[in-house]
Design a protein around this motif. Structure first.
Motif, PDB file in Angstrom:
ATOM      1  N   LEU A   1       3.350  -0.652 -10.012  1.00  0.00           N
ATOM      2  CA  LEU A   1       3.416  -2.002  -9.466  1.00  0.00           C
ATOM      3  C   LEU A   1       2.735  -3.014 -10.377  1.00  0.00           C
ATOM      4  CD1 LEU A   1       2.846  -1.635  -5.617  1.00  0.00           C
ATOM      5  CD2 LEU A   1       4.971  -1.689  -6.898  1.00  0.00           C
ATOM      6  N   ARG A   2       1.639  -2.598 -10.986  1.00  0.00           N
ATOM      7  CA  ARG A   2       0.913  -3.516 -11.880  1.00  0.00           C
ATOM      8  C   ARG A   2       1.795  -3.895 -13.077  1.00  0.00           C
ATOM      9  NH1 ARG A   2      -3.091  -0.388 -13.170  1.00  0.00           N
ATOM     10  NH2 ARG A   2      -4.250  -0.834 -11.245  1.00  0.00           N
ATOM     11  N   HIS A   3       2.500  -2.929 -13.622  1.00  0.00           N
ATOM     12  CA  HIS A   3       3.397  -3.222 -14.744  1.00  0.00           C
ATOM     13  C   HIS A   3       4.543  -4.133 -14.314  1.00  0.00           C
ATOM     14  CE1 HIS A   3       1.769  -0.856 -18.028  1.00  0.00           C
ATOM     15  NE2 HIS A   3       1.611   0.178 -17.222  1.00  0.00           N
ATOM     16  N   LEU A   4       5.095  -3.883 -13.121  1.00  0.00           N
ATOM     17  CA  LEU A   4       6.185  -4.732 -12.636  1.00  0.00           C
ATOM     18  C   LEU A   4       5.710  -6.165 -12.442  1.00  0.00           C
ATOM     19  CD1 LEU A   4       7.883  -2.389  -9.982  1.00  0.00           C
ATOM     20  CD2 LEU A   4       8.741  -2.991 -12.251  1.00  0.00           C
ATOM     21  N   ALA A   5       4.533  -6.335 -11.893  1.00  0.00           N
ATOM     22  CA  ALA A   5       3.994  -7.679 -11.662  1.00  0.00           C
ATOM     23  C   ALA A   5       3.742  -8.409 -12.973  1.00  0.00           C
ATOM     24  CB  ALA A   5       2.707  -7.585 -10.848  1.00  0.00           C
ATOM     25  N   ALA A   6       3.392  -7.667 -14.022  1.00  0.00           N
ATOM     26  CA  ALA A   6       3.072  -8.280 -15.313  1.00  0.00           C
ATOM     27  C   ALA A   6       4.303  -8.490 -16.189  1.00  0.00           C
ATOM     28  CB  ALA A   6       2.054  -7.412 -16.052  1.00  0.00           C
ATOM     29  N   GLY A   7       5.492  -8.153 -15.678  1.00  0.00           N
ATOM     30  CA  GLY A   7       6.702  -8.330 -16.466  1.00  0.00           C
ATOM     31  C   GLY A   7       7.004  -7.175 -17.385  1.00  0.00           C
ATOM     32  N   GLY A   8       6.403  -6.016 -17.146  1.00  0.00           N
ATOM     33  CA  GLY A   8       6.630  -4.847 -17.986  1.00  0.00           C
ATOM     34  C   GLY A   8       7.920  -4.128 -17.654  1.00  0.00           C
ATOM     35  N   ALA A   9       8.182  -3.075 -18.399  1.00  0.00           N
ATOM     36  CA  ALA A   9       9.407  -2.293 -18.227  1.00  0.00           C
ATOM     37  C   ALA A   9       9.085  -0.801 -18.146  1.00  0.00           C
ATOM     38  CB  ALA A   9      10.375  -2.573 -19.367  1.00  0.00           C
ATOM     39  N   PRO A  10       8.337  -0.378 -17.133  1.00  0.00           N
ATOM     40  CA  PRO A  10       8.051   1.062 -16.991  1.00  0.00           C
ATOM     41  C   PRO A  10       9.295   1.823 -16.553  1.00  0.00           C
ATOM     42  CG  PRO A  10       7.246  -0.124 -15.082  1.00  0.00           C
ATOM     43  CD  PRO A  10       7.729  -1.173 -16.053  1.00  0.00           C
ATOM     44  N   ARG A  11       9.297   3.112 -16.836  1.00  0.00           N
ATOM     45  CA  ARG A  11      10.393   3.986 -16.405  1.00  0.00           C
ATOM     46  C   ARG A  11       9.775   5.142 -15.630  1.00  0.00           C
ATOM     47  NH1 ARG A  11      12.873   4.423 -22.490  1.00  0.00           N
ATOM     48  NH2 ARG A  11      13.628   2.278 -22.695  1.00  0.00           N
ATOM     49  N   ALA A  12      10.215   5.327 -14.404  1.00  0.00           N
ATOM     50  CA  ALA A  12       9.551   6.296 -13.530  1.00  0.00           C
ATOM     51  C   ALA A  12      10.562   7.146 -12.784  1.00  0.00           C
ATOM     52  CB  ALA A  12       8.641   5.573 -12.534  1.00  0.00           C
ATOM     53  N   ALA A  13      10.190   8.416 -12.596  1.00  0.00           N
ATOM     54  CA  ALA A  13      10.914   9.358 -11.740  1.00  0.00           C
ATOM     55  C   ALA A  13      10.024   9.630 -10.536  1.00  0.00           C
ATOM     56  CB  ALA A  13      11.223  10.645 -12.493  1.00  0.00           C
ATOM     57  N   TRP A  14      10.471   9.188  -9.381  1.00  0.00           N
ATOM     58  CA  TRP A  14       9.640   9.142  -8.179  1.00  0.00           C
ATOM     59  C   TRP A  14      10.109  10.167  -7.160  1.00  0.00           C
ATOM     60  CZ3 TRP A  14      10.990   5.295  -3.874  1.00  0.00           C
ATOM     61  CH2 TRP A  14      10.071   5.367  -2.825  1.00  0.00           C
TER      62      TRP A  14
ATOM     63  N   GLY B   1       0.778  -1.231   0.000  1.00  0.00           N
ATOM     64  CA  GLY B   1       0.000   0.000   0.000  1.00  0.00           C
ATOM     65  C   GLY B   1       0.802   1.269   0.000  1.00  0.00           C
ATOM     66  N   GLU B   2       2.153   1.185   0.028  1.00  0.00           N
ATOM     67  CA  GLU B   2       2.970   2.389   0.091  1.00  0.00           C
ATOM     68  C   GLU B   2       2.872   3.227  -1.187  1.00  0.00           C
ATOM     69  OE1 GLU B   2       4.593   3.391   2.842  1.00  0.00           O
ATOM     70  OE2 GLU B   2       3.734   1.655   3.835  1.00  0.00           O
ATOM     71  N   TRP B   3       2.499   2.603  -2.303  1.00  0.00           N
ATOM     72  CA  TRP B   3       2.446   3.319  -3.580  1.00  0.00           C
ATOM     73  C   TRP B   3       1.076   3.918  -3.858  1.00  0.00           C
ATOM     74  CZ3 TRP B   3       6.746   4.372  -6.326  1.00  0.00           C
ATOM     75  CH2 TRP B   3       7.899   3.648  -6.003  1.00  0.00           C
TER      76      TRP B   3
ATOM     77  N   GLU C   1       8.594  -2.980  -1.499  1.00  0.00           N
ATOM     78  CA  GLU C   1       7.392  -3.485  -2.158  1.00  0.00           C
ATOM     79  C   GLU C   1       7.607  -3.641  -3.656  1.00  0.00           C
ATOM     80  OE1 GLU C   1       4.142  -0.980  -1.185  1.00  0.00           O
ATOM     81  OE2 GLU C   1       3.911  -1.747   0.847  1.00  0.00           O
ATOM     82  N   ALA C   2       8.270  -2.664  -4.281  1.00  0.00           N
ATOM     83  CA  ALA C   2       8.525  -2.753  -5.721  1.00  0.00           C
ATOM     84  C   ALA C   2       9.433  -3.938  -6.038  1.00  0.00           C
ATOM     85  CB  ALA C   2       9.145  -1.447  -6.216  1.00  0.00           C
ATOM     86  N   VAL C   3      10.464  -4.137  -5.214  1.00  0.00           N
ATOM     87  CA  VAL C   3      11.370  -5.266  -5.419  1.00  0.00           C
ATOM     88  C   VAL C   3      10.625  -6.581  -5.228  1.00  0.00           C
ATOM     89  CG1 VAL C   3      13.371  -6.466  -4.454  1.00  0.00           C
ATOM     90  CG2 VAL C   3      13.455  -3.995  -4.817  1.00  0.00           C
TER      91      VAL C   3
END
Length: 716
Positions: free
Chosen positions: A181-194, A169-171, A216-218
């Motif tokens: 997180l949804r993209h990471l779980a699905a095997g995607g390759a998003p690029r983000a500046a947080w 829930g931190e995100w 959580e992301a890891v």
């Protein structure tokens, strides 16, 4: 004089590619050394610094070394009359140099420490920064530790990750956080500046929100069957993230029992670090966290790379070719098609440039959430303190002392001071000229209340110092360090514990939630259980008084790092910025708006034609050497060239640094700097031309010290 060609060393006995297989009578070298029947040629990258040797060299593979001499292993070869280390990059059937090749001297170890993906990354980094592959491999592959390599080790745990008590829930507080997180779980390759919010970790008592969110992301990435790599500024941040990962079922790897997360930090020593490196290399773990050099860790099936706090100076490599962790990981994300995340409490112009070019997406919290999660910030400027009369000029004005007194009733108070020591910088009491050492011209300072001034570079005492400008002997403090600040606060608050955290006195990791004052230098702030009740950010004017391009964003980053340790405004947390700092970073702190400042700074450097809006090369050294190198760069024409500018010899000397980052010129020589800037899309060509010019310089053995940096952060 023309460049002398490098001769490919050779011995007879190896057939050419055109020789029919049936016609090969034997494969032997001089002395009757039998050679490998299959793929008898090894292409080797040598561990030699000269730029004109930045290519592969062909060697014959002896038959008894054929099984061990595989791509990625360390070898010893004969070159220039001596044994030289190197890496086998590939095996081949024949060589373009004909049938005369020198055999490998020996295979140092059968461990394939250089993986294809890391080799590709190292070559790309070298090309981006006009460096050599040897220089980058020195950063990427740790030195071998034979006993560690041969020791038995435990494999990683194969059990599934334990279920968390609650869904990540931190995100949820961020726009785009759940989608990330949804993209990471699905095997995607998003690029983000947080841009992260302050706050605690719900699962770790002294943890932080940023470490919880990264964990959580890891975890999501690993649960999807991929690996993750996180690079952090220092060992303290590595330990904090490790605790957050362990609380979520990803414990540290140890040789005897195994684990899921490797720690790659130089502080662990060569044996422990090499053991962790091997655990990653052999696939025993899928997660690696560490400091700067960990950016090259050979994580298998990499799905996520993270650079935490790219504002930290420790992410900039001080050795050639001077790569930055953020840029290395961005290149790796492109090469391995994995997700990329750069996060910090602040925002650099380089990260903002990634967003503005559309390469990365913003992940930030709405303003309503920011106001709810951050402390109340107040700037005590001279205008704000005008009603205090003469007391407004005090370093610790009455409103600041009153705020500390009130906050001590609720918990600990943090006081951030820009400099360590007692009085780190002194000046002439009459003309205000900075006092310098008569021997090395280093700055003078005081280490105590009743001590003679001492040089901060060479350590010599200056008991009978005389000002070169006016002849006076008196000294005055121009800046006050953490030691003197702690002394003043101890007198102002008798009976209150005053603790100092810094490199000189020792860095504190945590402090309990009780009445105390903690004086800290930037980067050494300990975490308080439950958060600080108040934070004082002293000497704000000194923090923004520099001449560099990144002064404002660096000051804001230091302030936000301290302010993020304070309780939220609804819980009574307050932050006081004391002093007349530059208006832009002051306003960004009060509004808690680092993205706004970064966008403004990026617009300004774009208008001026400076990095990161453009690509720029800085060439520093002796005038003749600089002129020769720049003269061979075709893009260095017209308005693209700035300089040469004569540099202050004192400013180019940095005692205690490595040779690559030390004095640039020989005694008596005139150091100069030339800047070459080109549009962003021509950056690769600029780096290529510079690398070619440096190779010519190396082959011709042109004299003079030289330093070449691509996209330098500071130009002073």
């Amino acid at each position: 004089m023309g460049a002398e060609p490098v001769e490919q060393l050779a011995l007879p006995g190896l057939e050419t590619a055109g020789t029919p297989r049936g016609a090969r009578r034997r494969r032997v070298a001089e002395g009757g050394i039998p050679l490998a029947e299959e793929l008898p040629v090894a292409r080797v990258a040598l561990e030699l610094p000269p730029a004109h040797l930045d290519r592969t060299f062909d060697y014959a593979v002896p038959a008894d070394a054929s099984d061990a001499a595989q791509p990625g292993v360390r070898v010893k070869v004969r070159f220039g009359g001596q044994d030289v280390g190197g890496y086998v990059l590939e095996r081949a059937e024949s060589s373009e140099h004909g049938d005369r090749l020198v055999p490998l001297r020996r295979v140092v170890s059968p461990e394939r420490v250089l993986t294809p993906s890391v080799l590709r990354l190292a070559r790309t980094v070298a090309d981006r920064y006009a460096g050599t592959l040897a220089d980058v491999l020195r950063l990427a592959v740790p030195p071998r530790h034979a006993r560690t390599e041969q020791a038995a080790h435990a494999d990683a745990a194969d059990a599934d990750l334990p279920a968390l008590a609650a869904a990540p829930g931190e995100w949820r507080a961020y726009r785009g956080g759940v989608a990330l997180l949804r993209h990471l779980a699905a095997g995607g390759a998003p690029r983000a500046a947080w841009t992260t919010l302050p706050g605690p970790d719900p699962l770790v008592e002294t943890g932080a929100h940023w470490s919880a969110a990264l964990a959580e992301a890891v975890r999501v990435t690993v649960a999807g069957g991929r690996g993750a790599l996180v690079v952090l500024p220092d060992a303290r941040d590595v330990a904090r993230l490790s605790r957050a990962l362990e609380a979520r079922g990803l414990g540290p790897w140890v040789p005897s029992t195994g684990g899921r997360v490797a720690h790659l930090t130089a502080d662990d020593g060569p044996s422990a670090r090499y053991a962790q490196f091997l655990a990653v290399l052999r696939g025993d773990v899928r997660v690696a966290i560490g400091t700067r050099a960990a950016a090259f860790a050979p994580v298998p099936e990499l799905g996520l790379v993270v650079c935490w706090d790219d504002t930290a100076e420790t992410h900039a490599e001080p050795r050639a070719p001077y790569p930055h962790t953020r840029e290395v990981l961005a290149l790796r994300a492109e090469l391995e098609r994995c997700a990329f995340l750069v996060g910090s409490h602040a925002r650099t112009t380089a990260t903002q440039a990634l967003v503005s070019r559309g390469w990365a997406k913003d992940v930030v919290a709405p303003r309503a959430v920011v106001r709810e999660r951050t402390p109340r910030v107040r700037a005590l400027t001279s205008v704000e303190l005008a009603k205090e009369g003469p007391g407004a000029a005090a370093r610790l004005p009455a409103p600041a002392l009153h705020a500390v007194r009130q906050a001590l009733e609720a918990g600990p108070v943090l006081v951030q001071v820009p400099r360590s020591g007692y009085v780190p910088v002194v000046a002439c009491s009459r003309c205000r000229t900075p006092a310098r050492c008569a021997t090395c011209h280093g700055p003078l300072g005081l280490s105590g209340a009743r001590t003679d001034p001492q040089c901060r570079w060479c350590g010599r005492l200056a008991a009978d110092w005389t000002c070169d400008e006016c002849g006076a002997h008196g000294l005055r403090a121009t800046s006050v360090g953490s030691g003197r600040t702690a002394e003043e606060l101890g007198r102002a608050f008798p009976g209150v514990t005053v603790r100092v955290s810094g490199a000189a006195t020792g860095v504190l990791d945590t402090v309990p939630a009780r009445r105390a004052i903690v004086v800290s230098t930037p980067g050494a702030e300990p975490v308080a259980t439950g958060g600080y009740a108040c934070a004082l950010l002293l000497d704000a004017a000194a923090s923004t008084a520099g001449r560099g391009l990144g002064v404002a964003q660096d000051a804001l980053a230091r302030w936000l790092a301290a302010a993020a340790l304070v309780r939220a405004a609804p819980d009574g947390g307050t932050v006081l910025l004391v002093g007349d700092a530059a208006p832009a970073p002051t306003g960004a702190l009060v509004r808690w708006d680092p993205v706004g400042l970064a966008a403004r700074e990026l617009d300004e450097v774009a208008e001026l034609g400076l990095p990161p809006a453009v690509r720029m090369a800085s060439v520093e050294g002796e005038r003749t050497a600089v002129s020769a190198v720049v003269g061979r760069v075709a893009l260095a024409t017209g308005d693209a060239v700035l300089g040469p500018v004569t540099l202050d010899p004192v400013s180019t000397q940095r005692p205690g640094r490595a040779p690559d980052d030390g004095a640039l010129v020989l005694p008596g020589a005139e150091p100069v700097r030339v800047l070459v800037r080109v549009p962003w899309e021509e950056g690769r060509e600029l780096a290529r031309q510079l690398a070619t010019s440096l190779a010519v310089r190396s082959a011709r053995r042109e004299g003079g010290d030289l330093r070449v940096r691509l996209d330098p952060k500071e130009i002073v």
